[in-house]
Design a protein around this motif. Structure first.
Motif, PDB file in Angstrom:
ATOM      1  N   ASP A  69       1.124  -1.137   0.271  1.00 42.74           N
ATOM      2  CA  ASP A  69      -0.168  -0.207  -0.185  1.00 42.74           C
ATOM      3  C   ASP A  69       0.753   1.402   0.143  1.00 42.74           C
ATOM      4  O   ASP A  69       1.846   1.587   0.747  1.00 42.74           O
ATOM      5  CB  ASP A  69      -0.939  -0.067   1.305  1.00 42.74           C
ATOM      6  CG  ASP A  69      -2.075  -0.958   0.923  1.00 42.74           C
ATOM      7  OD1 ASP A  69      -2.077  -1.934  -0.174  1.00 42.74           O
ATOM      8  OD2 ASP A  69      -2.728  -1.616   2.308  1.00 42.74           O
ATOM      9  N   VAL A  70       0.705   1.738  -0.685  1.00 38.48           N
ATOM     10  CA  VAL A  70       1.457   3.617  -1.033  1.00 38.48           C
ATOM     11  C   VAL A  70       0.296   4.418  -0.400  1.00 38.48           C
ATOM     12  O   VAL A  70      -0.811   4.697  -0.583  1.00 38.48           O
ATOM     13  CB  VAL A  70       1.874   3.413  -1.732  1.00 38.48           C
ATOM     14  CG1 VAL A  70       2.881   2.534  -2.482  1.00 38.48           C
ATOM     15  CG2 VAL A  70       0.851   3.691  -3.616  1.00 38.48           C
ATOM     16  N   TRP A  71       1.402   5.785  -0.418  1.00 32.36           N
ATOM     17  CA  TRP A  71       0.760   7.285   0.001  1.00 32.36           C
ATOM     18  C   TRP A  71       1.694   7.939  -1.261  1.00 32.36           C
ATOM     19  O   TRP A  71       2.970   8.169  -1.210  1.00 32.36           O
ATOM     20  CB  TRP A  71       0.582   7.604   0.904  1.00 32.36           C
ATOM     21  CG  TRP A  71      -0.413   8.497   1.315  1.00 32.36           C
ATOM     22  CD1 TRP A  71       0.652  10.201   1.648  1.00 32.36           C
ATOM     23  CD2 TRP A  71      -1.853   9.106   1.275  1.00 32.36           C
ATOM     24  NE1 TRP A  71       0.012  11.080   1.406  1.00 32.36           N
ATOM     25  CE2 TRP A  71      -1.332  10.038   1.572  1.00 32.36           C
ATOM     26  CE3 TRP A  71      -2.483   8.536   1.395  1.00 32.36           C
ATOM     27  CZ2 TRP A  71      -2.756  11.268   1.524  1.00 32.36           C
ATOM     28  CZ3 TRP A  71      -4.056   9.287   0.846  1.00 32.36           C
ATOM     29  CH2 TRP A  71      -3.875  10.643   1.132  1.00 32.36           C
ATOM     30  N   HIS A  72       1.124   8.239  -1.955  1.00 31.34           N
ATOM     31  CA  HIS A  72       2.092   9.812  -3.500  1.00 31.34           C
ATOM     32  C   HIS A  72       3.556   8.803  -3.587  1.00 31.34           C
ATOM     33  O   HIS A  72       4.408   9.385  -3.142  1.00 31.34           O
ATOM     34  CB  HIS A  72       2.428  10.661  -2.537  1.00 31.34           C
ATOM     35  CG  HIS A  72       1.073  11.711  -2.198  1.00 31.34           C
ATOM     36  ND1 HIS A  72       0.507  12.197  -3.198  1.00 31.34           N
ATOM     37  CD2 HIS A  72      -0.055  11.820  -1.344  1.00 31.34           C
ATOM     38  CE1 HIS A  72      -0.877  12.996  -2.811  1.00 31.34           C
ATOM     39  NE2 HIS A  72      -0.841  12.407  -1.488  1.00 31.34           N
ATOM     40  N   LEU A  89      -5.803   8.181   5.280  1.00 31.26           N
ATOM     41  CA  LEU A  89      -4.806   7.860   4.277  1.00 31.26           C
ATOM     42  C   LEU A  89      -5.199   6.139   4.496  1.00 31.26           C
ATOM     43  O   LEU A  89      -4.702   5.815   3.263  1.00 31.26           O
ATOM     44  CB  LEU A  89      -3.662   7.173   5.907  1.00 31.26           C
ATOM     45  CG  LEU A  89      -3.158   8.865   5.894  1.00 31.26           C
ATOM     46  CD1 LEU A  89      -1.608   8.479   7.182  1.00 31.26           C
ATOM     47  CD2 LEU A  89      -2.281   8.740   4.751  1.00 31.26           C
ATOM     48  N   VAL A  90      -6.078   5.826   5.234  1.00 28.88           N
ATOM     49  CA  VAL A  90      -6.126   4.274   5.229  1.00 28.88           C
ATOM     50  C   VAL A  90      -7.576   4.046   3.711  1.00 28.88           C
ATOM     51  O   VAL A  90      -8.691   4.274   4.951  1.00 28.88           O
ATOM     52  CB  VAL A  90      -6.654   3.207   6.208  1.00 28.88           C
ATOM     53  CG1 VAL A  90      -6.453   2.323   5.956  1.00 28.88           C
ATOM     54  CG2 VAL A  90      -5.058   3.435   6.950  1.00 28.88           C
ATOM     55  N   GLY A  91      -7.651   3.341   3.173  1.00 31.45           N
ATOM     56  CA  GLY A  91      -8.442   3.692   2.556  1.00 31.45           C
ATOM     57  C   GLY A  91      -9.067   2.286   2.335  1.00 31.45           C
ATOM     58  O   GLY A  91     -10.261   1.619   2.670  1.00 31.45           O
ATOM     59  N   GLU A  92      -7.800   0.786   2.303  1.00 34.82           N
ATOM     60  CA  GLU A  92      -7.933  -0.536   2.483  1.00 34.82           C
ATOM     61  C   GLU A  92      -7.282  -0.639   3.512  1.00 34.82           C
ATOM     62  O   GLU A  92      -6.058  -0.712   4.198  1.00 34.82           O
ATOM     63  CB  GLU A  92      -7.627  -1.510   2.019  1.00 34.82           C
ATOM     64  CG  GLU A  92      -8.565  -0.946  -0.039  1.00 34.82           C
ATOM     65  CD  GLU A  92      -8.026  -1.894  -0.931  1.00 34.82           C
ATOM     66  OE1 GLU A  92      -7.213  -2.764  -1.258  1.00 34.82           O
ATOM     67  OE2 GLU A  92      -8.777  -1.694  -2.243  1.00 34.82           O
ATOM     68  N   GLY A  93      -8.016  -1.146   4.602  1.00 34.27           N
ATOM     69  CA  GLY A  93      -7.594  -2.016   6.200  1.00 34.27           C
ATOM     70  C   GLY A  93      -8.687  -2.373   7.094  1.00 34.27           C
ATOM     71  O   GLY A  93      -9.215  -2.243   6.866  1.00 34.27           O
ATOM     72  N   LEU A  94      -8.037  -1.989   8.666  1.00 34.48           N
ATOM     73  CA  LEU A  94      -8.526  -2.706   9.589  1.00 34.48           C
ATOM     74  C   LEU A  94      -7.575  -1.487   9.832  1.00 34.48           C
ATOM     75  O   LEU A  94      -6.028  -1.875  10.607  1.00 34.48           O
ATOM     76  CB  LEU A  94      -8.509  -3.991  10.181  1.00 34.48           C
ATOM     77  CG  LEU A  94      -9.016  -3.842  11.048  1.00 34.48           C
ATOM     78  CD1 LEU A  94      -9.985  -3.940  11.388  1.00 34.48           C
ATOM     79  CD2 LEU A  94      -8.777  -5.546  11.768  1.00 34.48           C
TER      80      LEU A  94
END
Length: 124
Positions: A19-22, A92-97
């Motif tokens: 998973d990435v952010w920019h 920040l967290v689009g997919e996850g828990l």
């Protein structure tokens, strides 16, 4: 240095290592934002196998086709400080828990900045 003892809140974020952010790892962005927010600390743990909402098993075994291993980021601080940080995780967290747990801090000590030694005094 942040002083932390007694009642606290632990937030654990489960994401994938890919998973990435920019264009940089999402876990790195979360840790850096937690640091900038002045939280007591954050640690990233890489899992060897797991699955989440997609039900796809991710594993480190050689013959597996999946390389997106599970990652857990754990942050502990006072309830107020952790709850103030949650809107950043929403961004920040689009997919996850993301989970919250009450916890009790027994000891939180850093290193002596000058010597690199722990703050414990006495025999070595």
């Amino acid at each position: 240095m942040t002083r932390l003892t007694g009642s606290a809140l632990r937030v654990t974020i489960f994401i994938g290592e890919n998973d990435v952010w920019h264009h940089k790892p999402l876990y790195t962005e979360i840790v850096h934002r937690a640091h900038a927010a002045g939280l007591a600390g954050a640690s990233v743990f890489r899992g060897i196998e797991g699955f989440g909402a997609s039900s796809l098993i991710h594993t480190s075994r050689l013959l597996s086709l999946s390389g997106d291993l599970p990652v857990a980021i754990v942050i502990v601080d006072t309830e107020d400080r952790v709850r103030a940080f949650l809107p950043q995780l929403d961004e920040l967290v689009g997919e996850g828990l993301v989970i919250l747990d009450d916890c009790e801090v027994i000891r939180y000590a850093g290193r002596d900045a000058d010597s690199g030694k722990t703050g414990k005094k006495g025999k070595r």
